[in-house]
Enzyme design. Structure first.
Site, short mmCIF file in Angstrom:
data_model
loop_
_atom_site.label_atom_id
_atom_site.label_comp_id
_atom_site.label_asym_id
_atom_site.label_seq_id
_atom_site.Cartn_x
_atom_site.Cartn_y
_atom_site.Cartn_z
CB ALA A 63 -43.63 32.32 14.57
N GLY A 103 -46.44 28.15 12.57
CA GLY A 103 -46.03 27.55 13.84
C GLY A 103 -47.21 26.95 14.60
CD GLU A 106 -43.73 24.84 11.71
OE1 GLU A 106 -43.86 26.04 12.07
OE2 GLU A 106 -42.71 24.42 11.13
CD GLU A 126 -44.82 28.56 8.26
OE1 GLU A 126 -45.57 28.13 7.35
OE2 GLU A 126 -44.81 28.08 9.40
C1 3H9 Z 1 -44.26 31.07 11.40
O1 3H9 Z 1 -45.15 30.54 12.00
C2 3H9 Z 1 -42.84 30.55 11.40
C3 3H9 Z 1 -42.69 29.17 12.00
O2 3H9 Z 1 -42.84 28.20 11.02
C4 3H9 Z 1 -41.33 28.92 12.54
C5 3H9 Z 1 -40.80 29.71 13.64
C6 3H9 Z 1 -39.46 29.22 14.14
N1 3H9 Z 1 -48.02 37.22 14.52
O3 3H9 Z 1 -55.20 39.47 9.72
P1 3H9 Z 1 -56.00 40.03 10.84
C7 3H9 Z 1 -52.16 40.19 13.97
S1 3H9 Z 1 -44.49 32.48 10.49
C8 3H9 Z 1 -48.28 38.43 15.01
O4 3H9 Z 1 -56.50 41.41 10.71
P2 3H9 Z 1 -58.05 38.04 10.38
C9 3H9 Z 1 -52.39 41.14 12.79
O5 3H9 Z 1 -51.22 41.90 12.52
C10 3H9 Z 1 -46.21 32.87 10.76
N2 3H9 Z 1 -49.43 39.10 14.78
O6 3H9 Z 1 -57.23 39.08 11.26
C11 3H9 Z 1 -53.54 41.96 13.31
O7 3H9 Z 1 -53.01 42.93 14.19
P3 3H9 Z 1 -53.73 44.38 14.28
C12 3H9 Z 1 -47.10 32.01 9.97
C13 3H9 Z 1 -50.32 38.52 13.98
O8 3H9 Z 1 -59.02 37.42 11.27
C14 3H9 Z 1 -54.36 40.97 14.13
O9 3H9 Z 1 -53.46 39.89 14.45
N3 3H9 Z 1 -48.47 32.47 10.12
C15 3H9 Z 1 -50.12 37.26 13.43
O10 3H9 Z 1 -58.48 38.69 9.11
C16 3H9 Z 1 -55.54 40.40 13.41
O11 3H9 Z 1 -55.09 39.90 12.14
C17 3H9 Z 1 -49.04 33.33 9.26
O12 3H9 Z 1 -48.45 33.71 8.26
C18 3H9 Z 1 -48.91 36.59 13.72
N4 3H9 Z 1 -48.63 35.36 13.25
O13 3H9 Z 1 -56.97 36.95 9.93
C19 3H9 Z 1 -50.44 33.75 9.58
N5 3H9 Z 1 -51.20 36.93 12.68
O14 3H9 Z 1 -55.12 44.11 14.73
C20 3H9 Z 1 -50.58 35.23 9.42
C21 3H9 Z 1 -52.05 37.96 12.77
O15 3H9 Z 1 -52.85 45.12 15.24
N6 3H9 Z 1 -51.88 35.72 9.83
N7 3H9 Z 1 -51.54 38.93 13.56
O16 3H9 Z 1 -53.65 44.96 12.89
C22 3H9 Z 1 -52.99 35.57 9.06
O17 3H9 Z 1 -52.96 34.96 8.01
C23 3H9 Z 1 -54.25 36.24 9.54
O18 3H9 Z 1 -53.87 37.25 10.43
C24 3H9 Z 1 -55.25 35.28 10.26
C25 3H9 Z 1 -56.38 36.13 10.90
C26 3H9 Z 1 -55.86 34.35 9.22
C27 3H9 Z 1 -54.55 34.51 11.33
#
Ligand code: 3H9
Length: 700
Positions: A63, A103, A106, A126
């Site tokens: 998400a 998500g 999911e 999450e």
């Molecule tokens: C969820 O899914 C809830 C659902 O179950 C239910 C809903 C009803 N959203 O980390 P990076 C941005 S909760 C928005 O430097 P990497 C991040 O801020 C979510 N933005 O890159 C950054 O922005 P900026 C569950 C996001 O390659 C840019 O992307 N998911 C999101 O080192 C690059 O990120 C997670 O918890 C996001 N979801 O790592 C995953 N994700 O460039 C969280 C990233 O402006 N994310 N951004 O600073 C991660 O673990 C890592 O970002 C990922 C990439 C591994 C994806």
């Protein structure tokens, strides 16, 4: 709307490509695009199957985290998009090209089939944001892999690499080549075989065995006390998975998930954890460093000092695949250091977290050398000898002579003057601090310290190297102790003063443990060893500092901490549980009286405020002076380097939650009472409190 989904037809297959760079979160445009794409494909009689994939480096990162706690967005909700996917009469194949988290996974679980690139990680992280999978993940994953494996995956939130996901049954295929080509081919095979759909919601055999059996959940709940003490979301996760196993219907389980997701969403821990998520990423953005800054390419490293710190840093390089030379001028130290590295890796192998092959590869990247001149051809050298400025300066004089032009010269000092070190070279612009935390191969934090001459090339390289080594890097100004240790000094001093004034080490430790730290300051001293500080003070001719008297006297009695079975506490043989000790209490009370203190009672609340607000006031000073760029940087330092509970969001975030006017009132009171400099309220704190603002407002 943010993000989009492209629609293409490949014969009988509709291809939906998610486009929301860089990591394709499920922002409004993506949700709408998925809904519209599936609807179009379902309405088109020529389309027999649908493939969903991600553009850029991820499938879907989950998400859109920035939407949590923000105003509702327009268009289709995630549940609506997933409903149409799961209800599809045509098979949908998830082509997981890269990260499928939260998500994102999911979405894939609402598809009928899943194939993944061999390097793609999947997972439901999450919990790390104080949430639970709220789009059916807690109901569908157990149906696919069983309750116990689902508890492990969802409570830990850890990534699962595609090959392991295949073994667990999360994906059906792993491909090495082009994932979209493979998915289109797979879709054609499925169509040729009759185009059957396969809904996880209808599966039940994997959870049937656990129905009515509470053993899995009781064991998991007991484990949470050890791994997630005080965390809110994990307990809710267990309840959801229990519902997946025991509820009368899939819908009833989903209903439980929705209700508990909403509770997590409204919980302060969720806000704190998401603050840390964004703070860690913001910390990487340095105003005068642009993406265009040309950085030094790091292909080879050198480390000076084969102690715990140097060895740990060498492991970081080897783990990242970078060859590194490890130097110590004492051959015995060097061999001992290598042995420690080897046994660290061997332990990881014995726990099944590293293959013997990978261990051998990593060991082969670390080359020990007694010859200082061998270090010269590296792109970066990190000095990690003990904290002695003269010694460090001497080393940098020598480094200046042997290091190749343009190499980065870094000192791992934990608080000494980086400018003084840099001034001993003729290339101060290539010198900066890189302060790792012990054990360096485990701890995530790296403070990159900006000297007054450090160039953007040096600083940018150090920050980028931190990322390569898997660290969360924070830029700190060159002041004694930088960000973390300067603040720690204030915290520690308050704890020491309180036991002089009447609190007991056990009370202070209990309060800090209850707050969420792994241990309080005195149990920590006993673990680290009181003799380190005592010896250092003796080398400097002794200390007049009033807070040094108790540890000094304890050491004079041979009470060095856990290593001698007694320190502030006593310990039974082979047991690390701190037990009360009459001799230590006698020392504390005597020193307290001799120093002229009148002992009094401290409430737990008072102890907590004095410890944490000392951090806050020094943190505010660091911001005021520009030695920390953002309040979020300070929080990032504290949760990653000092065991501050992540779910509280760091000391500055905590202060915001208490209201800065309340924090200021307490700090003013402590200042009036003690006259102690640490309590002199900073102008920044006064200004923010007067304006009704908080520290977070400075970062936004
Ligand atoms: C969820 O899914 C809830 C659902 O179950 C239910 C809903 C009803 N959203 O980390 P990076 C941005 S909760 C928005 O430097 P990497 C991040 O801020 C979510 N933005 O890159 C950054 O922005 P900026 C569950 C996001 O390659 C840019 O992307 N998911 C999101 O080192 C690059 O990120 C997670 O918890 C996001 N979801 O790592 C995953 N994700 O460039 C969280 C990233 O402006 N994310 N951004 O600073 C991660 O673990 C890592 O970002 C990922 C990439 C591994 C994806």
């Amino acid at each position: 709307m943010k993000g989009t989904v492209h629609y293409e037809k490949h014969g009988e297959i509709a291809l939906l490509s998610i486009d929301n760079p860089p990591v394709n979160p499920l922002s409004s445009g993506v949700r709408q695009g998925l809904y519209d794409g599936v609807t179009t494909a379902l309405d088109d009689d020529d389309v027999k199957a649908i493939v969903v994939t991600g553009m850029h480096r991820a499938f879907i990162a989950g998400a859109d985290i920035s939407e949590f706690g923000a105003a509702a967005t327009e268009g289709v909700g995630l549940h609506e998009a997933l409903q149409i996917m799961e209800g599809s009469s045509k098979p949908i194949i998830a082509a997981i090209n890269g990260t499928a988290f939260g998500g994102g996974l999911e979405v894939a679980l609402c598809c009928d089939y899943r194939i993944a690139s061999s390097t793609a990680p999947v997972g439901l992280p999450e919990v790390k944001l104080g949430l639970l999978p709220g789009a059916g993940g807690t109901q569908r994953l157990p149906r696919l892999i069983g309750a116990e494996a689902a508890v492990d995956a969802i409570v830990s939130g850890n990534p699962i690499l595609a090959p392991q996901a295949l073994e667990m049954g999360i994906v059906e295929k792993v491909v090495e080549g082009d994932i979209v080509d493979a998915a289109l081919e797979y879709a054609e095979e499925i169509v040729a075989a009759g185009g059957a759909t396969r809904k996880i919601r209808d599966m039940f055999d994997k959870v049937a065995a656990d129905r009515g059996n509470s053993v899995v959940f009781e064991a998991a709940a007991a484990q949470l006390e050890k791994t997630h003490r005080n965390h809110f979301a994990p307990t809710q996760i267990l309840k959801c998975i229990e519902a997946a196993v025991n509820a009368d219907s899939f819908e009833e389980g989903l209903e439980t998930e929705r209700r508990l997701f909403a509770e997590c969403l409204a919980h302060p821990q969720r806000e704190a954890l998401i603050h840390i998520f964004f703070a860690e990423r913001a910390a990487n953005k340095i105003p005068d460093l642009s993406k265009e800054t040309a950085l030094i390419e790091i292909n080879k490293g050198s480390i000076i000092g084969a102690g715990t710190m140097g060895g740990g840093i060498a492991m970081c390089f080897a783990n990242a695949g970078i060859p590194v030379r490890l130097h110590d001028n004492d051959p015995e130290n060097l061999q001992r250091g290598l042995k420690v590295i080897e046994s660290n890796y061997a332990r990881t192998v014995s726990r099944g977290r590293l293959s013997q092959d990978d261990m051998d590869k990593r060991m082969s990247l670390i080359v020990a050398t007694e010859d200082f001149d061998d270090l010269g051809d590296a792109d970066v050298v990190i000095e990690a000898v003990y904290e002695n400025l003269d010694l460090k300066k001497e080393i940098f004089v020598k480094l200046d002579k042997i290091m190749k032009p343009g190499a980065l010269l870094a000192t791992n000092t934990s608080g000494l003057d980086v400018d003084a070190v840099a001034a001993s070279t003729s290339r101060a612009e290539f010198v900066c601090g890189m302060h790792f935390f012990s054990p360096a191969n485990v701890m995530r934090l790296l403070e990159v310290v900006r000297g007054k001459e450090s160039s953007t090339v040096a600083l940018g390289t150090a920050m980028a190297l931190g990322k390569t080594l898997g660290k969360v890097s924070v830029m700190a100004g060159n002041c004694p102790g930088f960000i973390g240790n300067r603040m720690l000094g204030g915290y520690r001093r308050q704890a020491d003063l309180m036991i002089l004034q009447g609190a007991s080490p056990a009370q202070v430790d209990k309060v800090m443990y209850g707050f969420g730290l792994a241990m309080g300051p005195f149990a920590m001293s006993d673990m680290v060893g009181l003799d380190l500080g005592w010896r250092a003070r003796k080398m400097m001719g002794g200390s007049n500092e009033i807070t040094a008297r108790i540890p000094d006297e304890l050491c004079e009695l041979g009470r060095y901490g856990q290593k001698t079975g007694k320190g502030y506490y006593q310990y039974e043989e082979g047991d690390r549980t701190p037990l009360p000790d009459a001799e230590a209490d006698e020392v504390i009370e005597r020193v307290s009286k001799e120093s002229g203190f009148e002992r009094r009672e401290f409430s737990d609340e008072d102890i907590l405020k004095r410890c944490i607000y000392a951090l806050v006031n020094i943190g505010a000073k660091l911001l005021e002076e520009g030695h920390a760029l953002r309040a979020g940087d300070i929080d990032t330092v504290y949760v990653n380097g000092y065991g501050f509970p992540t779910y509280i969001g760091g000391p500055m975030w905590y202060a915001d939650t208490q209201g800065l006017d309340n924090v200021l009132a307490d700090i003013e009171l402590f200042f009036q009472e003690s006259g102690d400099d640490v309590w002199k309220p900073t102008d920044l704190l006064k200004k923010l409190a007067a304006e009704g603002k908080n520290f977070a407002s400075l970062d936004s």
